[in-house]
Design a protein around this motif. Structure first.
Motif, PDB file in Angstrom:
ATOM      1  N   LEU A 132       0.483  -1.236   0.167  1.00  0.00           N
ATOM      2  CA  LEU A 132      -0.233   0.676  -0.233  1.00  0.00           C
ATOM      3  C   LEU A 132       1.083   1.246   0.342  1.00  0.00           C
ATOM      4  O   LEU A 132       0.403   2.489  -0.227  1.00  0.00           O
ATOM      5  CB  LEU A 132      -1.139   0.046   0.961  1.00  0.00           C
ATOM      6  CG  LEU A 132      -1.597  -0.817   1.299  1.00  0.00           C
ATOM      7  CD1 LEU A 132      -2.853  -1.251   2.257  1.00  0.00           C
ATOM      8  CD2 LEU A 132      -2.571  -0.915   0.332  1.00  0.00           C
ATOM      9  N   ASP A 133       2.128   1.083   0.000  1.00  0.00           N
ATOM     10  CA  ASP A 133       3.468   2.748   0.099  1.00  0.00           C
ATOM     11  C   ASP A 133       3.442   2.659  -1.677  1.00  0.00           C
ATOM     12  O   ASP A 133       3.783   3.934  -1.539  1.00  0.00           O
ATOM     13  CB  ASP A 133       4.347   2.460   1.523  1.00  0.00           C
ATOM     14  CG  ASP A 133       4.290   2.089   2.343  1.00  0.00           C
ATOM     15  OD1 ASP A 133       2.781   3.452   2.793  1.00  0.00           O
ATOM     16  OD2 ASP A 133       4.827   1.150   3.522  1.00  0.00           O
ATOM     17  N   THR A 148       0.522   8.117  -3.605  1.00  0.00           N
ATOM     18  CA  THR A 148       0.050   7.033  -2.427  1.00  0.00           C
ATOM     19  C   THR A 148      -1.212   6.132  -2.908  1.00  0.00           C
ATOM     20  O   THR A 148      -1.621   6.275  -1.747  1.00  0.00           O
ATOM     21  CB  THR A 148       1.093   7.079  -1.551  1.00  0.00           C
ATOM     22  OG1 THR A 148       2.059   7.923  -1.848  1.00  0.00           O
ATOM     23  CG2 THR A 148       1.191   5.909  -0.431  1.00  0.00           C
ATOM     24  N   LYS A 150      -1.537   4.240  -0.720  1.00  0.00           N
ATOM     25  CA  LYS A 150      -2.851   3.902   0.690  1.00  0.00           C
ATOM     26  C   LYS A 150      -3.381   5.901   1.343  1.00  0.00           C
ATOM     27  O   LYS A 150      -4.125   5.201   1.891  1.00  0.00           O
ATOM     28  CB  LYS A 150      -2.022   3.361   1.683  1.00  0.00           C
ATOM     29  CG  LYS A 150      -1.073   4.855   2.248  1.00  0.00           C
ATOM     30  CD  LYS A 150       0.153   4.156   3.256  1.00  0.00           C
ATOM     31  CE  LYS A 150       1.280   5.344   3.919  1.00  0.00           C
ATOM     32  NZ  LYS A 150       2.113   4.358   4.841  1.00  0.00           N
ATOM     33  N   ASP A 151      -2.829   6.470   0.547  1.00  0.00           N
ATOM     34  CA  ASP A 151      -4.098   7.078   0.570  1.00  0.00           C
ATOM     35  C   ASP A 151      -5.388   7.670  -0.487  1.00  0.00           C
ATOM     36  O   ASP A 151      -5.919   8.890  -0.187  1.00  0.00           O
ATOM     37  CB  ASP A 151      -3.274   8.928  -0.055  1.00  0.00           C
ATOM     38  CG  ASP A 151      -2.023   9.341   0.531  1.00  0.00           C
ATOM     39  OD1 ASP A 151      -1.397   8.400   2.456  1.00  0.00           O
ATOM     40  OD2 ASP A 151      -0.482   9.252   0.797  1.00  0.00           O
ATOM     41  N   TYR A 183      -4.199  -3.607  -5.835  1.00  0.00           N
ATOM     42  CA  TYR A 183      -4.441  -2.953  -4.470  1.00  0.00           C
ATOM     43  C   TYR A 183      -5.690  -3.394  -3.688  1.00  0.00           C
ATOM     44  O   TYR A 183      -5.621  -2.860  -2.863  1.00  0.00           O
ATOM     45  CB  TYR A 183      -4.187  -1.940  -4.244  1.00  0.00           C
ATOM     46  CG  TYR A 183      -2.739  -1.661  -5.422  1.00  0.00           C
ATOM     47  CD1 TYR A 183      -1.095  -1.984  -4.981  1.00  0.00           C
ATOM     48  CD2 TYR A 183      -3.060  -0.958  -6.965  1.00  0.00           C
ATOM     49  CE1 TYR A 183      -0.175  -1.408  -5.145  1.00  0.00           C
ATOM     50  CE2 TYR A 183      -1.770  -0.605  -7.407  1.00  0.00           C
ATOM     51  CZ  TYR A 183      -0.531  -0.675  -6.660  1.00  0.00           C
ATOM     52  OH  TYR A 183       0.464  -0.996  -7.243  1.00  0.00           O
ATOM     53  N   PRO A 195     -11.380   0.438  -1.337  1.00  0.00           N
ATOM     54  CA  PRO A 195     -10.445  -0.199  -1.504  1.00  0.00           C
ATOM     55  C   PRO A 195     -10.686  -1.138   0.475  1.00  0.00           C
ATOM     56  O   PRO A 195     -11.801  -0.026   0.901  1.00  0.00           O
ATOM     57  CB  PRO A 195      -9.063   0.680  -0.334  1.00  0.00           C
ATOM     58  CG  PRO A 195      -9.879   1.807  -0.422  1.00  0.00           C
ATOM     59  CD  PRO A 195     -11.068   2.420  -0.868  1.00  0.00           C
ATOM     60  N   TRP A 197      -9.473  -2.599   2.229  1.00  0.00           N
ATOM     61  CA  TRP A 197      -8.557  -2.790   3.832  1.00  0.00           C
ATOM     62  C   TRP A 197      -8.813  -1.122   4.200  1.00  0.00           C
ATOM     63  O   TRP A 197      -9.008  -0.707   5.644  1.00  0.00           O
ATOM     64  CB  TRP A 197      -6.951  -2.636   3.262  1.00  0.00           C
ATOM     65  CG  TRP A 197      -7.254  -1.584   2.815  1.00  0.00           C
ATOM     66  CD1 TRP A 197      -6.720  -2.592   1.000  1.00  0.00           C
ATOM     67  CD2 TRP A 197      -6.478  -0.553   1.316  1.00  0.00           C
ATOM     68  NE1 TRP A 197      -6.292  -1.427  -0.005  1.00  0.00           N
ATOM     69  CE2 TRP A 197      -6.138  -0.418   0.443  1.00  0.00           C
ATOM     70  CE3 TRP A 197      -6.174   0.389   2.560  1.00  0.00           C
ATOM     71  CZ2 TRP A 197      -5.901   0.378  -0.286  1.00  0.00           C
ATOM     72  CZ3 TRP A 197      -6.178   1.741   2.316  1.00  0.00           C
ATOM     73  CH2 TRP A 197      -6.016   1.817   1.012  1.00  0.00           C
ATOM     74  N   ARG A 198     -10.099  -0.969   4.190  1.00  0.00           N
ATOM     75  CA  ARG A 198     -10.781   0.603   4.561  1.00  0.00           C
ATOM     76  C   ARG A 198     -11.921   0.905   4.755  1.00  0.00           C
ATOM     77  O   ARG A 198     -12.425   0.871   5.678  1.00  0.00           O
ATOM     78  CB  ARG A 198     -10.298   2.113   3.199  1.00  0.00           C
ATOM     79  CG  ARG A 198      -9.028   2.593   3.043  1.00  0.00           C
ATOM     80  CD  ARG A 198      -9.498   3.703   2.420  1.00  0.00           C
ATOM     81  NE  ARG A 198      -7.622   4.494   2.859  1.00  0.00           N
ATOM     82  CZ  ARG A 198      -7.753   5.705   3.475  1.00  0.00           C
ATOM     83  NH1 ARG A 198      -7.667   5.543   4.739  1.00  0.00           N
ATOM     84  NH2 ARG A 198      -6.032   5.871   3.423  1.00  0.00           N
TER      85      ARG A 198
END
Length: 229
Positions: A132-133, A148, A150-151, A183, A195, A197-198
Protein backbone atom coordinates in the motif's frame (compact mmCIF):
# COMPACT_ATOMS: atom_id res chain seq x y z
CA UNK A 1 13.17 -13.23 11.59
CA UNK A 2 9.90 -13.89 13.46
CA UNK A 3 9.13 -17.45 14.42
CA UNK A 4 6.58 -19.39 12.40
CA UNK A 5 3.58 -19.98 14.65
CA UNK A 6 1.92 -23.36 14.15
CA UNK A 7 -0.80 -25.45 15.72
CA UNK A 8 -1.07 -29.24 15.73
CA UNK A 9 -4.37 -31.11 15.34
CA UNK A 10 -4.59 -34.89 15.80
CA UNK A 11 -6.88 -37.11 17.85
CA UNK A 12 -4.01 -39.52 18.57
CA UNK A 13 -2.03 -38.29 21.58
CA UNK A 14 1.09 -40.25 20.55
CA UNK A 15 1.12 -38.54 17.12
CA UNK A 16 0.77 -35.12 18.71
CA UNK A 17 3.63 -35.84 21.09
CA UNK A 18 6.02 -37.17 18.44
CA UNK A 19 5.28 -34.32 16.01
CA UNK A 20 5.61 -31.75 18.78
CA UNK A 21 8.94 -33.27 19.83
CA UNK A 22 10.41 -32.91 16.33
CA UNK A 23 9.03 -29.43 15.62
CA UNK A 24 10.25 -28.15 19.00
CA UNK A 25 13.82 -28.72 17.80
CA UNK A 26 13.41 -25.96 15.18
CA UNK A 27 14.58 -22.55 16.39
CA UNK A 28 12.29 -20.72 13.96
CA UNK A 29 9.07 -22.61 14.77
CA UNK A 30 6.81 -21.95 17.74
CA UNK A 31 4.01 -24.37 18.61
CA UNK A 32 1.21 -22.19 19.97
CA UNK A 33 -1.44 -24.87 20.38
CA UNK A 34 -2.14 -28.61 20.24
CA UNK A 35 -5.66 -29.97 19.80
CA UNK A 36 -7.29 -33.39 19.55
CA UNK A 37 -10.27 -32.15 17.51
CA UNK A 38 -11.12 -29.68 14.76
CA UNK A 39 -13.70 -27.71 16.72
CA UNK A 40 -11.22 -26.61 19.37
CA UNK A 41 -8.65 -25.83 16.67
CA UNK A 42 -11.05 -23.62 14.70
CA UNK A 43 -12.15 -21.79 17.87
CA UNK A 44 -8.50 -21.12 18.70
CA UNK A 45 -7.79 -19.77 15.21
CA UNK A 46 -10.66 -17.30 15.53
CA UNK A 47 -8.85 -15.62 18.44
CA UNK A 48 -5.16 -16.27 17.71
CA UNK A 49 -2.86 -15.76 14.74
CA UNK A 50 -1.20 -18.85 13.29
CA UNK A 51 1.01 -19.21 10.23
CA UNK A 52 0.67 -22.94 9.76
CA UNK A 53 -1.36 -26.00 10.77
CA UNK A 54 -0.27 -29.64 10.91
CA UNK A 55 -3.46 -31.69 10.94
CA UNK A 56 -4.65 -35.26 10.84
CA UNK A 57 -7.39 -36.10 8.33
CA UNK A 58 -9.32 -38.84 10.15
CA UNK A 59 -10.80 -37.22 13.25
CA UNK A 60 -14.17 -37.34 14.98
CA UNK A 61 -16.54 -34.34 14.89
CA UNK A 62 -14.67 -32.27 12.30
CA UNK A 63 -12.30 -34.15 10.01
CA UNK A 64 -9.15 -32.68 8.51
CA UNK A 65 -10.71 -31.89 5.14
CA UNK A 66 -13.56 -29.94 6.75
CA UNK A 67 -11.08 -28.03 8.90
CA UNK A 68 -8.87 -27.34 5.88
CA UNK A 69 -11.87 -26.02 3.95
CA UNK A 70 -12.75 -23.72 6.85
CA UNK A 71 -9.15 -22.47 7.06
CA UNK A 72 -8.94 -21.89 3.32
CA UNK A 73 -12.06 -19.72 3.41
CA UNK A 74 -11.42 -17.85 6.66
CA UNK A 75 -7.61 -17.69 6.79
CA UNK A 76 -6.28 -18.23 3.25
CA UNK A 77 -2.71 -17.28 4.20
CA UNK A 78 -2.34 -20.15 6.68
CA UNK A 79 -0.20 -22.99 5.29
CA UNK A 80 -1.67 -26.45 5.89
CA UNK A 81 0.18 -29.78 6.16
CA UNK A 82 -1.97 -32.91 6.16
CA UNK A 83 -0.96 -36.14 7.87
CA UNK A 84 -2.77 -39.46 7.66
CA UNK A 85 -2.30 -43.19 7.91
CA UNK A 86 -3.86 -43.72 4.47
CA UNK A 87 -1.96 -42.60 1.36
CA UNK A 88 -5.20 -42.89 -0.61
CA UNK A 89 -6.38 -39.61 0.90
CA UNK A 90 -3.61 -37.71 -0.88
CA UNK A 91 -5.52 -37.14 -4.13
CA UNK A 92 -8.59 -35.77 -2.37
CA UNK A 93 -6.42 -33.78 0.04
CA UNK A 94 -4.71 -31.77 -2.67
CA UNK A 95 -8.06 -30.21 -3.49
CA UNK A 96 -7.43 -28.05 -0.41
CA UNK A 97 -4.04 -26.83 -1.66
CA UNK A 98 -1.86 -28.06 1.25
CA UNK A 99 1.80 -27.12 1.58
CA UNK A 100 2.58 -30.83 2.02
CA UNK A 101 1.10 -34.24 2.74
CA UNK A 102 2.61 -36.62 5.32
CA UNK A 103 1.81 -40.32 5.49
CA UNK A 104 2.05 -41.95 8.94
CA UNK A 105 4.26 -43.16 10.47
CA UNK A 106 5.86 -39.77 9.91
CA UNK A 107 9.66 -39.63 9.82
CA UNK A 108 11.99 -36.80 10.82
CA UNK A 109 13.09 -36.45 7.20
CA UNK A 110 9.49 -36.11 5.99
CA UNK A 111 8.73 -33.53 8.66
CA UNK A 112 11.82 -31.59 7.58
CA UNK A 113 10.51 -31.60 4.00
CA UNK A 114 7.06 -30.45 5.17
CA UNK A 115 8.57 -27.61 7.20
CA UNK A 116 10.57 -26.50 4.17
CA UNK A 117 7.46 -26.55 1.98
CA UNK A 118 5.51 -24.64 4.62
CA UNK A 119 8.19 -21.94 4.71
CA UNK A 120 8.16 -21.72 0.91
CA UNK A 121 4.37 -21.32 0.94
CA UNK A 122 4.48 -18.61 3.61
CA UNK A 123 7.25 -16.75 1.75
CA UNK A 124 5.20 -16.91 -1.44
CA UNK A 125 2.15 -15.53 0.37
CA UNK A 126 4.28 -12.74 1.83
CA UNK A 127 5.76 -11.83 -1.55
CA UNK A 128 2.27 -11.53 -3.05
CA UNK A 129 1.03 -9.20 -0.32
CA UNK A 130 -0.33 -5.84 -1.42
CA UNK A 131 2.16 -2.96 -1.02
CA UNK A 132 0.00 0.00 0.00
CA UNK A 133 3.05 2.28 0.16
CA UNK A 134 3.56 1.92 -3.57
CA UNK A 135 3.22 5.07 -5.66
CA UNK A 136 1.26 5.12 -8.91
CA UNK A 137 0.77 7.73 -11.62
CA UNK A 138 -2.76 8.95 -12.34
CA UNK A 139 -3.30 10.73 -15.63
CA UNK A 140 -5.12 14.06 -15.41
CA UNK A 141 -6.18 16.50 -18.04
CA UNK A 142 -3.05 18.57 -17.38
CA UNK A 143 -0.45 15.88 -16.84
CA UNK A 144 0.31 13.21 -14.27
CA UNK A 145 -0.34 13.11 -10.53
CA UNK A 146 1.71 10.76 -8.33
CA UNK A 147 -0.26 9.28 -5.42
CA UNK A 148 0.49 6.73 -2.70
CA UNK A 149 -2.02 3.87 -2.82
CA UNK A 150 -2.78 3.96 0.93
CA UNK A 151 -3.74 7.64 0.66
CA UNK A 152 -6.62 6.94 -1.73
CA UNK A 153 -9.95 7.00 0.09
CA UNK A 154 -12.14 6.01 -2.85
CA UNK A 155 -12.76 6.76 -6.53
CA UNK A 156 -16.01 8.35 -7.67
CA UNK A 157 -17.52 8.89 -11.09
CA UNK A 158 -18.89 12.41 -11.22
CA UNK A 159 -20.44 13.32 -14.55
CA UNK A 160 -17.86 12.40 -17.18
CA UNK A 161 -14.93 12.70 -14.80
CA UNK A 162 -13.54 10.32 -12.21
CA UNK A 163 -12.43 11.77 -8.90
CA UNK A 164 -9.66 9.77 -7.25
CA UNK A 165 -8.83 11.02 -3.75
CA UNK A 166 -9.11 14.72 -4.74
CA UNK A 167 -7.66 14.27 -8.21
CA UNK A 168 -9.74 14.66 -11.34
CA UNK A 169 -8.69 12.12 -13.96
CA UNK A 170 -9.54 11.35 -17.56
CA UNK A 171 -9.66 7.62 -16.83
CA UNK A 172 -13.02 5.89 -16.84
CA UNK A 173 -13.92 4.13 -13.61
CA UNK A 174 -13.45 0.79 -15.38
CA UNK A 175 -9.92 1.81 -16.47
CA UNK A 176 -9.14 2.96 -12.95
CA UNK A 177 -10.40 -0.37 -11.60
CA UNK A 178 -7.90 -2.17 -13.83
CA UNK A 179 -5.13 -0.05 -12.29
CA UNK A 180 -6.31 -0.36 -8.68
CA UNK A 181 -7.69 -3.91 -8.48
CA UNK A 182 -4.24 -5.37 -7.61
CA UNK A 183 -4.46 -3.20 -4.47
CA UNK A 184 -7.84 -4.69 -3.44
CA UNK A 185 -10.12 -1.97 -4.82
CA UNK A 186 -13.63 -3.20 -5.68
CA UNK A 187 -16.85 -1.74 -7.05
CA UNK A 188 -19.47 -1.08 -4.36
CA UNK A 189 -21.64 0.71 -6.90
CA UNK A 190 -21.39 1.47 -10.60
CA UNK A 191 -20.06 4.92 -9.68
CA UNK A 192 -17.70 4.02 -6.81
CA UNK A 193 -14.46 2.11 -6.27
CA UNK A 194 -13.47 1.43 -2.66
CA UNK A 195 -10.33 -0.18 -1.15
CA UNK A 196 -11.33 -3.27 0.85
CA UNK A 197 -8.78 -2.49 3.57
CA UNK A 198 -10.60 0.79 4.37
CA UNK A 199 -14.00 -0.82 4.93
CA UNK A 200 -15.14 -0.51 8.57
CA UNK A 201 -18.90 -0.71 8.08
CA UNK A 202 -21.23 -2.02 5.37
CA UNK A 203 -24.06 0.46 4.87
CA UNK A 204 -25.41 2.87 2.26
CA UNK A 205 -23.97 6.01 3.80
CA UNK A 206 -21.74 7.92 3.14
CA UNK A 207 -20.94 5.84 0.02
CA UNK A 208 -23.69 3.88 -1.77
CA UNK A 209 -23.69 0.07 -1.90
CA UNK A 210 -25.83 -1.38 -4.67
CA UNK A 211 -27.77 -4.59 -4.09
CA UNK A 212 -26.01 -6.47 -6.90
CA UNK A 213 -22.60 -5.60 -5.40
CA UNK A 214 -23.44 -6.77 -1.88
CA UNK A 215 -22.80 -10.47 -2.57
CA UNK A 216 -19.48 -9.67 -4.27
CA UNK A 217 -18.42 -7.53 -1.31
CA UNK A 218 -19.46 -10.24 1.17
CA UNK A 219 -17.41 -12.79 -0.75
CA UNK A 220 -14.33 -10.57 -0.80
CA UNK A 221 -14.61 -9.85 2.93
CA UNK A 222 -14.97 -13.56 3.66
CA UNK A 223 -11.77 -14.25 1.72
CA UNK A 224 -10.09 -11.69 3.98
CA UNK A 225 -11.25 -13.59 7.04
CA UNK A 226 -14.23 -11.32 7.82
CA UNK A 227 -17.42 -13.34 8.19
CA UNK A 228 -20.69 -11.74 7.07
CA UNK A 229 -23.71 -13.15 8.93
Amino acid sequence: MDKIKVILVDDEASCLESLSSVLSSYDDIEIIGSFDNGNDASSFLEKNHADGVFMDIEMDQVNGFALADYIRKRFPDIAVVFQTGHAGYALEGYEYDPADFLVKPVTVINIERAVRHMKERLNRNSDSAVDLDEKIGISTGRGLSIVTVKDILFAEKSGRKVLDERIETNYSLKELHTILSPYDFIFTHQSYLVPVWRIKKVQNDPLPLSRDRYEELSSVLNEKGIAIH
